[in-house]
Design a protein around this motif. Structure first.
Motif, PDB file in Angstrom:
ATOM      1  N   GLU A 271       0.871  -1.177   0.000  1.00  0.00           N
ATOM      2  CA  GLU A 271       0.000   0.000   0.000  1.00  0.00           C
ATOM      3  C   GLU A 271       0.910   1.230   0.000  1.00  0.00           C
ATOM      4  OE1 GLU A 271      -2.336   3.027   0.493  1.00  0.00           O
ATOM      5  OE2 GLU A 271      -1.196   2.650   2.301  1.00  0.00           O
ATOM      6  N   LEU A 273      -0.221   4.633  -1.119  1.00  0.00           N
ATOM      7  CA  LEU A 273      -0.877   5.951  -1.087  1.00  0.00           C
ATOM      8  C   LEU A 273      -0.673   6.646   0.260  1.00  0.00           C
ATOM      9  CD1 LEU A 273      -4.206   5.165  -2.944  1.00  0.00           C
ATOM     10  CD2 LEU A 273      -2.364   6.615  -3.763  1.00  0.00           C
ATOM     11  N   SER A 274      -0.725   5.863   1.337  1.00  0.00           N
ATOM     12  CA  SER A 274      -0.554   6.478   2.664  1.00  0.00           C
ATOM     13  C   SER A 274       0.897   6.887   2.899  1.00  0.00           C
ATOM     14  CB  SER A 274      -0.993   5.498   3.738  1.00  0.00           C
ATOM     15  OG  SER A 274      -0.224   4.326   3.642  1.00  0.00           O
ATOM     16  N   LYS A 275       1.817   6.316   2.096  1.00  0.00           N
ATOM     17  CA  LYS A 275       3.240   6.612   2.299  1.00  0.00           C
ATOM     18  C   LYS A 275       3.714   7.805   1.490  1.00  0.00           C
ATOM     19  CE  LYS A 275       4.020   1.720   3.176  1.00  0.00           C
ATOM     20  NZ  LYS A 275       4.473   0.460   2.604  1.00  0.00           N
ATOM     21  N   LYS A 278       3.411  14.016   2.881  1.00  0.00           N
ATOM     22  CA  LYS A 278       2.188  14.756   3.161  1.00  0.00           C
ATOM     23  C   LYS A 278       2.055  16.003   2.282  1.00  0.00           C
ATOM     24  CE  LYS A 278       1.673  13.059   7.851  1.00  0.00           C
ATOM     25  NZ  LYS A 278       1.812  13.323   9.282  1.00  0.00           N
TER      26      LYS A 278
END
Length: 1964
Positions: A271, A273-275, A278
């Motif tokens: 996964e 996208l969360s990484k 920001k």
């Protein structure tokens, strides 16, 4: 040793569980020997050891364990049931065997694991071994890894799933134990052998030293792939091949290759996208390029992961697209391109959604010349191509092919070349290839050499992939030099995986190491000859309608194949014409005399007819015809001939468009002519055949509308409409016609407008709904006419073309047939392409998008309104709609539901406007529609479903099913969404011929839905299960259950089994090239040739017999149903289990293809199957009869369908079937009738007249193969329906039967039947009333005034209606004529009596008839004019008939003299006092069956109960049980006691058998107590014992431990309630009082028991007000009195519970309240009332009553007591006597009844018995008198006469008596007199008056004790068994003759003898 001797005696299985290890060791040894001896793998012996095998393996003693393991291994190898032990034994092996120090134990453990794999349990074994890797004991881990390696080495990677093994492998390399690491290394080497480099990526993370060691080992491995050496049980064919191969030498390759494993599948998804940083989205927009670079580098690192988790990547993709499209820094462009390539590679198919967003941007960016940028862009676009299909990208690619920048054109062509390499024929159909070839041909002529080279390479690659023949049509305009260049390029091309392309070994799949190839777009299809991918999945229906195979050919330069010629001069034409025509003909062509011109034309015609085709100068001839006066000819005869000759020339010669142009104008000019119009149309059709219809039509239309003659215009349109039907829609240019049709629609002449609308109707057949869009701006009135025409055409398919264009036949045969198929799928695409499409992308501005996304809902709504207006205005749009999809997607999740609905409406609009282009938006905009299906509002969900259907109609299903988007949607735990989505899938999946493999991803979610909390979700999931299975197969889906929890797995597997039975067959490949309406079948043989290959094969399969005749199969089925081995065909609506059972039964005797068709979900397939059955009906009549029951059962299922087409076909078949059965003289069996006729009768009430008419015809035919009397019974059942139409029709049919067959047809008796029919005269429905009246009139016509007796009492209103109807409708003839008619029919056809006609069981039927004759003897009066007798000859009729037509059969000669001899009556055993009694054989059978109910053998008892249940379930037959009720209940009671005391205590008995027996008993009792008439026959004693047995069962604690025990208890509860409701209320209250008394006396009695009795009493007390009038209060008060004697008030109060006391008080209080003071009159049966506590209690209750106090004074003396007795009310006297006479009339209680009558008469000497005796027969009266005399003589101590001699029953076997003692002759003499009278042998008026019966009577009634009753019944049962055999022997001799003889009056014998002689002489 003593201990040893103890266990030595034990059986083997008990030894194996013994606590002494030696015993166990001995047990294992013996078990091993036993297992080796058992040869049958299904032997029941194996089952004993099922639960022990785990103990064999987990044995704690090491020595014994080795033996146990050996035995276990043999068990697993040989036992059929071994698979059930896999889980428990495997966990035992891993934990208790692999840790043993002995090598032998470990070796045996491994062998067990491998043996389990061999018996198909690889998954479970693998799971257990993988669990073992987490064990802390390194020995176990090593052994597990070693076993996995061994399994992989022997069974190969197809059986051992490598993904989970590879996943844990790297972890094993980190182990601290060296042994584990070494074993892991060996396993890695083994895995590498099978999957090669696919193993590298997952092992990249291990220690570098270990990786290096592995690399060294891998290099040493041989390059040849390994082979499977051990095989599963299901792979025995492979094993045989392998062994054969080994025997032959072993080294040669047998052609089998190891399946290549895709490394992608072995990876874990990451996964990312969360990484993402920001601030990524801020940085990517930053002005400094360094910041943008940082952001991109962060993404690049993340995208290097080889497999990415799916998610919402839209924003990231758009950010990268922006960099590629707009960033000036080329380094960042290449970096962004790399990121995109990484995303596409990691997401694969899941990236397809975003492909459309970026491809056009990348192609535009190819203007950059820097190599590193170009390379990065190429890598990106190549990776993106693998995630989608070429068709989805085609618009973007074609858009840049005309770009001015040569670099862009070059790179686009090179991209195409690379893409083509990944295609196969099926994924590169003509519909896709055609536009690309057109664009590439332009580039071949480009000025830039690099562009030309790239185009040649692309065309060459295409040629290599699909073959030269497929590409050549598109290259027709290229010169030879360029064609050679393309072929040269094709030769250089090397396809991946060494494929040879279409020219070589067909189109093979590219290796799985690559991403899966882009799959075939839904409408495409390649030639079946080359590839089986030809058939596309799920083409959208609308376009299927539209498509026609050759639609694309109009642009395929048809001129290249048409015959062309140059225009000739006038002189040249004359010269050529002179060469072939006579000189006189040419001279007279322009003569002034019309006759000469006519003669000239006739010569012209003859010349053309004889001319050779090749020598015919068509142009010259038509120019001669057009020469003055040409087509201005004034004489119509000459003109007709001239037009006919034009048609001849066009048909016979090589007619070119040049020639056509000469004559068409003239033809159009004459098309409206009344006399010549037909010939003109003939000429135009001939030209259409010669020059193609599209070209001819275009010319004709333009010419017609250039004129102003409305007649010509109208007829031209009419001709064109007809021509389209004849030629098909192939190549018609819609755009060209539309303008002309619009002109015609605006014409002032109505004929032109009508013709235009007719033409539109024909076009609609081919084009479907899109056609209407061209005319939406017409006037509403006109549009309404167009819609009406379209409505007419809806549902019709276009006719098959009967004409076709003449082309070069040789070329066509080879080429066109193939094209026909290939274009077929794309035909729809071509039609849709004809619609002019607008690009609205420039109107989708940023302003509009921001409006749609605004915070204010009103502005959002404005934005949506604008978008809708844009689409609406454009009508048809291209697929490019800018950023609109993203904006609309946001609105689908809008909080304002009105906007959501508006968005859905826009999406529907979009679907219609965009057409097939919609495909590329499926993932981005289609999937969110599915999310809306989860909305809580119904109207929103409905709108979403409508939108979804509209989209699927345009896109087909394939794009929706690809990828995991659908499974993600199903993951959402929203019940609404799951319901809707599963419902939608269940509807759509059966229509697809293939489905993508990604469908498998939905299976875990589907299984979750099967266990959802919401019932609707579960239901929908179950419905969808067979549809998923249809595409994925049972095995795959069953395998997927392995991942479920054990608790979930079993129910899911059970559901899979059910689904497997109802799984629909896949739709067959369409026979025609274009599906649906667009069928483009042409009449050319060539066109049909290619598909014929497959259909021919199918036809061969279907040419065999459709039914297999298996001897005795039907009899076996009947037997199984009787024995309840299978379900009885009896239901209100057919459940799945019935369908499943029928399928199983049919599979043995129906051809498989026929069965598949019959159960196909598509009704048209069912209709075809019935058609085949109709065709084979005569040729396979014998087999049809053999399968008749199954055929009829299948038809009953169809009666529950709503499809009229199928129903009509079914009825057509049935009519033919019954006609055939009649010809074959077949007689319907009861089994066939019961499973078919009731359901046929359901259809009599069908609303459609045509159906009812057919059903009536079938019923008429049915009576020819099945007795009408039995059909009558079924129809009587039909009159009870709630459907008024059915009631009316059944009544009409009953009337017809009575008219046709006479009164004998009424079953069970005319009286009973007619009473039921007459009830309907008062029906609310008029048609039912009329039908009932008509039926009764039919009876009146048959038997006259007797009808009024038969119908019983009717209301005044009904009677007046009937009388009125009889006056109006009854036939005037008197009663005898029906008799004549009947006898005529008898002579001409068959005997009228249906029973006589179809006697299959003569004895039984004879008995029934005798019985019926007896009834007639009882009921009919001698004066009656017509008494139907079944075997009576109509002698008058025979004597008067002089025709002599009827030939008499040879009769058996009898000595008639013996008739004069005195008649010796046979010894009559016993005579029944009943009137409606059946013959003794029935009673004897029932007694025998009842005796078996009490059998100690469970199966015997169940079979007996089943037989009784069959009788009880049929109301018409249930009457035969009358008189046997107590007997049956006692037998049942004995069985209940037997179960309770014996069976339940027997551990060896399977408790399921006991439950089954309980179910049978309860079922029978429920059926019995459902019929009040029978229920009321149960006596007090029997009811008491029955309730005792039932309460004992309810309170039996052992029932809780048995599966389904609770269900039995609930059923008993229900049964008790029914007994309370239906039994005789007096008897049931008495029984409960006695039972309560007994339960309170027994100290050991359970308080629960007495509690249950009390509850029942309370229930009865509640219903006392309703039942008070039917109660015998004297009896009840006597029972209360007896109770109070045993339990006085003080004793009652001492009990633990006050409930008995309260119950008694409430009962008495209720009775007092309901009857008042009169209750004191009912104490008559209490002997000493003054001592009774009851009387005191009642007086206390009435102490305020004045009447009672008066009564007390009267009771001071004895006379007062008598007066009380005298006050017995008339009603009560009547009740008591009715009860007594009922007993006398029953077989069981006759004696008891007589005794009670005697005692009653003694007590009440003045009682009047006359009313009770006057309606009975003389025999019954004398029977009662004799009985009373005997009792009197017994009481007086005279010589005893055994009462059984007098009161013997009609049935010998009733068992009531067997001892005959001496009887006075007077008794026999009296009986003989009565018998003679009954049989008509004595005509004396009445017997002498006997003393009044009343004088013989004494004493009071008594209630039989239950114990006495039980003893009596036991003796009956015993005797009935002994008599049963003897009984049947006596029945084998038919009693007919004796009875018949005795029935003849003696005086008539001489007369009869003479008449018979006379008849005989006449005939001779």
């Amino acid at each position: 040793m003593g201990d040893d001797s103890e266990w030595m005696k034990l059986p083997v299985d008990q030894k194996c569980e013994h606590k002494v290890w030696k015993a166990r060791l001995n047990g294992y040894e013996e078990a091993l020997k036993l297992f080796q001896r058992i040869s049958d793998e299904r032997s029941p012996e194996w089952g004993k050891y099922l639960g022990l095998i785990k103990k064999f393996v987990t044995e704690s003693n090491a020595v014994a364990q080795l033996k146990g393991l050996e035995a276990a291994l043999v068990f697993i190898e040989n036992a059929h049931v071994a698979g059930k032990t896999t889980g428990e034994v495997m966990s035992g092996v891993v934990t208790k065997v692999f840790n043993q120090p002995k090598a032998r134990a470990k070796e045996l453990g491994m062998d067990i694991c491998l043996m389990y794999i061999e018996i198909e349990k690889a998954e479970v074994v693998q799971d257990e071994l993988l669990k073992g890797l987490d064990n802390k004991n390194p020995k176990i881990v090593v052994a597990c890894i070693e076993t996995l390696r061994k399994a992989l080495s022997e069974f190969g990677s197809k059986i051992v799933t490598l993904k989970p093994v590879v996943k844990i492998l790297s972890k094993q390399f980190e182990s601290r134990e060296k042994a584990v690491r070494e074993e892991a290394k060996l396993l890695a080497v083994e895995i590498y052998k099978w999957i090669r480099d696919a193993l590298r990526p997952p092992l990249q993370g291990i220690n570098s030293v270990q990786l290096k060691e592995l690399e060294e080992e891998w290099v040493k491995l041989p390059s040849s792939p390994p082979k499977q050496t051990r095989f599963l049980r299901s792979q025995q064919d492979l094993k045989a091949k392998f062994e054969q191969h080994q025997a032959q030498g072993g080294d040669q390759s047998d052609g089998e290759t190891v399946a290549t494993v895709d490394p992608y599948e072995l990876l874990e998804a990451v996964e990312i996208l969360s990484k993402l940083p920001k601030d990524f989205y801020d940085k990517i927009e930053a002005k400094k390029w360094q910041e943008r670079k940082e952001a991109l580098e962060a993404v690049e690192v993340l995208t290097k992961n080889l497999k990415l988790e799916s998610g919402e990547y839209g924003d990231l993709v758009r950010a990268l697209k922006k960099v590629i499209g707009k960033d000036a820094n080329v380094m960042l462009v290449s970096l962004a391109a790399k990121c995109l390539a990484g995303l596409a590679t990691g997401l694969r198919k899941k990236f397809g959604t975003y492909a459309g967003l970026v491809v056009s941007t990348i192609l535009e960016k190819f203007k950059e010349k820097k190599p590193q940028v170009v390379q990065a862009l190429q890598e990106a676009i190549d990776a993106i191509f693998l995630t989608t299909t070429l068709q989805n990208l085609s618009e973007d690619i074609l858009a840049v092919m005309d770009n001015k920048n040569p670099s862009i054109k070059q790179q686009a062509s090179l991209f195409l070349a690379r893409s083509f390499r990944h295609c196969i024929q099926a994924t590169l159909p003509k519909s896709v290839l055609k536009p690309f070839c057109a664009a590439l041909i332009k580039q071949v002529n480009d000025s830039a050499p690099e562009v030309r080279d790239a185009a040649f390479e692309a065309l060459g690659t295409a040629m290599k992939v699909v073959g030269e023949k497929a590409v050549n049509p598109f290259l027709a305009d290229l010169d030879k030099l360029k064609l050679d260049r393309i072929k040269e390029s094709a030769d250089k091309v090397e396809l991946p995986g060494g494929k040879k392309g279409a020219g070589g070994g067909g189109a093979e799949k590219k290796p799985a190491a690559k991403a899966p190839p882009a799959e075939a777009p839904p409408k495409s299809s390649g030639p079946p000859k080359k590839s089986q991918h030809a058939a596309a999945s799920g083409g959208p229906p609308k376009k299927g309608k539209v498509g026609s195979a050759a639609a694309g050919k109009s642009k395929k330069t048809p001129e290249s194949k048409d015959f062309t010629e140059t225009e000739l001069s006038a002189e040249a034409c004359e010269d050529l014409a002179a060469g072939v025509l006579p000189a006189s003909c040419l001279q007279q062509l322009d003569s002034a005399n019309w006759k000469e011109r006519l003669a000239s034309m006739e010569e012209f015609q003859r010349a053309v007819e004889t001319m050779d085709k090749t020598a015919m100068p068509c142009q010259a001839l038509v120019r001669m015809l057009a020469k003055k006066p040409g087509f201005k000819e004034t004489n119509f005869q000459v003109m007709q001939l001239k037009l006919h000759v034009v048609a001849l020339i066009a048909q016979r010669g090589q007619f070119s468009k040049t020639s056509a142009s000469v004559v068409l104008d003239g033809l159009v000019d004459k098309v409206g002519d009344v006399k010549c119009g037909g010939n003109a149309k003939e000429g135009m059709t001939a030209i259409g055949e010669a020059c193609s219809l599209p070209w001819t039509a275009e010319q004709v239309m333009s010419m017609a509308f250039a004129q102003k003659n409305p007649k010509n215009q109208a007829e031209t349109l009419n001709w064109l409409a007809n021509a389209m039907k004849e030629f098909g829609f192939a190549g018609i240019n819609v755009k060209a016609f539309i303008s002309n049709v619009k002109t015609a629609l605006g014409a002032t002449n109505p004929g032109v407008r009508t013709a235009a609308i007719t033409l539109l109707g024909v076009m609609y057949l081919y084009m479907g709904a899109p056609l209407r869009m061209f005319f939406e701006d017409e006037k509403p009135a006109l549009l309404a006419q167009i819609d009406t025409e379209f409505e007419k055409m809806k549902g019709q398919s276009p006719p098959a073309p009967s004409k076709s264009t003449k082309k070069a036949a040789a070329e066509e045969e080879a080429d066109d047939g193939e094209e026909q198929d290939e274009d077929g799928g794309g035909g729809g695409q071509d039609i849709m392409d004809l619609l002019p499409r607008t690009d609205i992308s420039d109107k989708i501005t940023d302003d509009l998008v921001s409006k749609i996304s605004d915070k204010n809902w009103k502005i959002r709504k404005e934005g949506l309104d604008e978008a809708a207006a844009i689409i609406s205005e454009a009508k048809f749009i291209t697929a490019n709609i800018g950023e609109l999809p993203l904006a609309l997607k946001g609105r689908l999740s809008d909080s304002n539901k009105i906007l959501v609905q508006q968005t859905l409406t826009i999406l529907q609009q979009l679907a219609t406007a965009m057409g097939p282009g919609l495909k590329q938006h499926v993932k981005s905009l289609g999937m969110p529609i599915i999310t809306v299906l989860g909305d809580s509002k119904t109207n929103v969900r409905t709108a979403a479903m409508t939108t979804l259907q509209a989209w699927v109609e345009q896109t087909g299903m394939k794009d929706w099913l690809e990828g995991d988007d659908l499974s993600e949607e199903l993951k959402r735990e929203n019940p609404f969404q799951r319901q809707e989505l599963l419902g939608w899938l269940a509807e759509k999946l059966p229509t697809l011929r293939t489905a993508p493999g990604d469908l498998m991803l939905c299976i875990p979610q589907l299984y979750a839905c099967l266990e959802d909390r919401n019932g609707d979700v579960r239901k929908k999931a179950q419905d969808a299960l067979p549809m998923f299975m249809m595409h994925l197969g049972y095995d795959k889906m069953n395998k997927a259950t392995g991942k479920l929890k054990p608790t979930s797995k079993d129910p899911v597997v059970a559901m899979l089994e059910k689904a497997r039975a109802v799984m629909p067959a896949k739709p067959a490949a369409p026979a025609k090239a274009g599906g649906g309406k667009g069928s483009s079948e042409t009449s050319r043989g060539a066109a049909a040739k290619k598909p014929a290959g497959k259909t021919l094969k199918d036809d061969e399969d279907k040419s065999g017999p459709i039914f297999t005749l298996i001897p005795n199969a039907k009899e076996q089925r009947i037997k199984e149903e009787k024995q309840l081995k299978i379900l009885k065909w009896n239901f209100m609506t057919p459940r799945d289990e019935y369908v499943e059972q029928l399928k199983t039964q049919m599979s043995t005797c129906f051809a498989k293809w026929l069965q598949d068709e019959l159960f196909h979900f598509d009704f048209q397939r069912q209709v075809k199957a019935i058609g085949v059955m109709i065709d084979r009906l005569e040729s396979e009549s014998e087999a049809t009869i053999g399968c008749l029951d199954l055929i009829l059962k299948w038809f009953t299922l169809r009666f529950f369908d709503t499809n009229t087409t199928v129903l009509m076909k079914v009825l057509e078949y049935l009519k033919l079937l019954f006609a055939m059965l009649n010809r074959e003289n077949y007689h319907f069996t009861e089994y066939e009738a019961n499973s078919f006729v009731p359901y046929l009768i359901l259809k009599v009430g069908e609303s459609k007249d045509v159906v009812r008419k057919d059903v009536r015809a079938i019923l008429t035919m049915l009576c020819k193969v099945y007795p009408a009397s039995k059909v009558f019974t079924f129809l009587m059942e039909g009159t009870k329906s709630k459907n008024s139409k059915q009631r009316a029709e059944c009544l009409e049919e009953l009337g017809c039967l009575i008219e046709g067959y006479g009164m004998n047809v009424c079953q069970p008796t005319p009286t009973k039947s007619l009473k039921e029919i007459a009830v309907h005269i008062g029906d609310r429905d008029t048609s039912v009333r009329n039908a009932a009246l008509n039926t009764v009139v039919s009876v009146y016509n048959t038997c006259g005034e007797q009808v009024y007796k038969l119908i019983g009492n009717l209301s005044e209103k009904d009677m007046s209606m009937l009388e009125e109807r009889i006056k109006r409708s009854a036939k005037k003839a008197s009663a005898p004529p029906p008799k004549q008619v009947a006898s005529e029919r008898t002579r001409r056809e068959q005997p009228t009596n249906p029973n006589a006609t179809f006697l299959r069981k003569p004895a039984q039927d004879d008995l029934n008839k005798l019985n019926q004759a007896r009834q007639n003897a009882h009921h009919s009066e001698p004066s009656h004019p017509f008494i139907p007798k079944e075997f009576q000859l109509d002698l008058d009729m025979i004597e008067t008939d002089q025709s002599g037509v009827c030939e008499l059969p040879d009769l058996v000669q009898h000595e008639l003299d013996e008739l004069d001899e005195p008649i010796n009556l046979p010894e009559l055993r016993a005579v029944s006092p009943h009137f409606d009694e059946l013959h003794n054989s029935t009673a004897s059978t029932i007694n025998f069956v009842i005796s078996q109910v009490a059998s100690g053998d469970i199966n015997t008892s169940i079979q007996a109960l089943a037989q009784i249940d069959e009788v009880l379930r049929q109301e018409d037959k249930a009457e035969v049980m009358s008189g046997h009720i107590d007997q049956f209940l006692i037998a049942t009671l004995m069985q209940l006691r037997l179960i309770y005391s014996t069976h339940m205590a027997d551990d060896r008995l399977d408790k399921r058998e006991i439950i089954k027996l309980y179910c049978c008993i309860i079922g029978n009792l429920l059926s019995l107590f459902a019929m009040e008439v029978l229920a009321r026959e149960a006596s007090v004693g029997v009811l008491k014992d029955l309730l005792h047995g039932l309460f004992t069962l309810m309170l039996d604690g052992r029932m809780e431990d048995i599966e389904d025990g609770q269900q039995v208890v609930r059923s008993v509860n229900m049964l008790v309630i029914r007994i309370l409701e239906k039994s005789d209320q007096t008897n049931i209250i008495s029984a409960l009082l006695v039972l309560l008394q007994d339960s309170l006396i027994t100290t050991a009695g359970s308080p629960l028991f007495s509690g249950a009795v009390i509850k029942c009493l309370w229930r009865l007390i509640r219903f006392l007000p309703e039942n008070i009038n039917s109660l015998n209060l004297d009896r009840i008060l006597l029972d209360v009195h007896n109770f109070m004697k045993v339990f006085p008030k003080e004793k009652l109060k001492q009990l633990n519970s006050d409930m008995p006391h309260r119950t008694l008080k409430t009962l008495l209080h209720t009775l007092c309240r309901l009857t008042g003071v009169k209750i004191m009159d009912h104490l008559s049966m209490i002997e000493n009332r003054n001592e009774s506590e009851l009387e005191a209690h009642l007086r206390r209750t009435f102490k305020h009553s004045a009447h009672l106090s008066g009564g007390k004074n009267d009771r001071g003396n004895e006379k007062g007591g008598l007066r009380t007795d005298d006050r017995l009310s008339k009603a009560k006297v009547s009740d008591i006597l009715t009860e007594i006479f009922k007993k006398i009339g029953s077989k069981e209680n006759t004696k008891e009844g007589l005794t009670e009558l005697y005692e009653y008469k003694q007590k009440y000497s003045d009682a009047d018995l006359e009313p009770f005796l006057k309606n009975t027969s003389q025999f019954f009266q004398s029977y009662v008198e004799r009985g009373l005399r005997i009792i009197e003589s017994e009481r007086e101590g005279k010589a005893r006469i055994q009462s059984s001699a007098v009161i013997q029953q009609h049935s010998i076997d009733s068992g009531l008596s067997s001892n005959y003692e001496e009887v006075k002759p007077a008794v026999y003499y009296e009986r003989l007199k009565i018998l003679r009278q009954r049989q008509g042998l004595e005509n004396t008026a009445r017997p002498q008056q006997r003393p009044a019966i009343s004088s013989l009577l004494t004493s009071k009634p008594s209630v039989a004790s239950s114990t006495d009753m039980l003893h009596s019944k036991l003796s009956q049962l015993k005797e009935s068994r002994e008599h049963y055999q003897q009984e049947h022997n006596t029945h084998s001799h038919s009693p007919t003759q004796t009875h018949t003889r005795s029935a003849l009056p003696a005086t008539n014998l001489d007369d009869l003898k003479k008449r018979l002689e006379r008849i005989k002489n006449n005939r001779q």
